[in-house]
Motif scaffolding. Sequence first.
Motif, PDB file in Angstrom:
ATOM      1  N   THR A  90      -5.351  56.046  22.039  1.00 60.17           N
ATOM      2  CA  THR A  90      -4.983  57.205  22.655  1.00 60.17           C
ATOM      3  C   THR A  90      -3.763  57.048  23.568  1.00 60.17           C
ATOM      4  OG1 THR A  90      -7.405  58.097  22.658  1.00 60.17           O
ATOM      5  CG2 THR A  90      -5.978  59.039  24.249  1.00 60.17           C
ATOM      6  N   ARG A  91      -2.675  58.044  23.504  1.00 64.33           N
ATOM      7  CA  ARG A  91      -1.749  57.829  24.445  1.00 64.33           C
ATOM      8  C   ARG A  91      -1.871  58.185  25.728  1.00 64.33           C
ATOM      9  NH1 ARG A  91       0.831  57.514  19.792  1.00 64.33           N
ATOM     10  NH2 ARG A  91       3.242  56.867  19.515  1.00 64.33           N
ATOM     11  N   LEU A  92      -1.520  57.360  26.769  1.00 61.32           N
ATOM     12  CA  LEU A  92      -1.916  57.529  28.211  1.00 61.32           C
ATOM     13  C   LEU A  92      -0.421  57.888  28.845  1.00 61.32           C
ATOM     14  CD1 LEU A  92      -4.195  54.614  28.951  1.00 61.32           C
ATOM     15  CD2 LEU A  92      -4.736  56.862  28.108  1.00 61.32           C
ATOM     16  N   GLY A  93       0.692  57.707  28.166  1.00 61.38           N
ATOM     17  CA  GLY A  93       1.736  58.041  29.013  1.00 61.38           C
ATOM     18  C   GLY A  93       2.714  56.902  28.514  1.00 61.38           C
ATOM     19  N   VAL A  94       4.015  57.490  29.216  1.00 65.99           N
ATOM     20  CA  VAL A  94       5.444  56.690  28.628  1.00 65.99           C
ATOM     21  C   VAL A  94       6.263  56.379  29.893  1.00 65.99           C
ATOM     22  CG1 VAL A  94       7.493  56.730  27.173  1.00 65.99           C
ATOM     23  CG2 VAL A  94       5.550  57.979  26.501  1.00 65.99           C
ATOM     24  N   ILE A  95       6.730  55.007  30.064  1.00 66.03           N
ATOM     25  CA  ILE A  95       7.659  54.681  31.000  1.00 66.03           C
ATOM     26  C   ILE A  95       8.928  54.835  30.341  1.00 66.03           C
ATOM     27  CG2 ILE A  95       8.169  52.887  32.884  1.00 66.03           C
ATOM     28  CD1 ILE A  95       5.355  52.090  32.249  1.00 66.03           C
TER      29      ILE A  95
END
Length: 307
Positions: free
Chosen positions: A270-275
């Motif tokens: 599951t994608r939690l975020g992107v930096i």
Amino acid sequence: MPPLPLPDGRVLQHPRDPSLVEVAPPRLYDDRLRTVIAPEARLLSHYDGATWAEGPVWWEQHRMLVFSDVVGRRTLGWREDGSVVTVVDPSAFANGNAVDAEGRLLHAEQGRRALSRTDDTGTHVLADTFAGQPLNSPNDLVVDATGAVWFTDPLYGITDPAEGYPAASALGHQSVYRWRDGQPLERMVDLDAPNGIGFSPDETTLYVAESNPEGLPRVAACAWDGESLGAPSTFATVDAGIPDGFAVDRRGWLWISSDAGVVVLDETGTRLGVIPTPHVVSNCAFDAEERRLFLTGEADLWILELR
């Protein structure tokens, strides 16, 4: 900090105030990631003198972040006082780095097409052939709980003259290998341009980035029971470009380098975020406490402070 047990140690950069990088803030899709990254967190630039920065690993014995300047043929170290020193110079186009249980540095060398280890007498080859044939160009590596070294062996160092010495593959396959001291090198699985590599915290899953842009760029997952490796399946893809190096934290989350920056996923994918990063990021690593994320890419070493 004890002195470096290494032949070089020249200071390349004295401490300076880290500079804030002009880049979009982290995109946090899941509240779980907000407990790790503050919404106001920003990348800080701590070094920008590499030619192609790669292979970060935290060297706890010296409280130092070791990373490669692959094209510049140097292994560098960022100290907590802000200085950057040479650790190995010249290197053999070393890319990935790791630390073994005895605190020695390990390297995936694209020039000598070898797995190597640095100690107080220099840098020595541990493995450079399989079945009597030279390896392609070892790229990244990880040490498991037993002390075995797993490494990827794509073609980059023999196809890109800036990163190694041009040659034809003598093996005809690109693989993941396991090296155990005193044992024959083991070919564990064949993959398409295997690149970054890492284990889940319980070491029941091996993750490997497949980085062929003409194929199916993905992070593959293989079940591992300590005896045999399962068939690879797709664990994740990235938002832009190809997956490169990655880090696995204590929760089992993957922090995957890509053209979009670092994509963060939980253990289910599951994608939690992107930096976001100013340009492509090649790899990333944590310090021992997982309070800092170190990112490499092009000329740069960046740091993102974590909660």
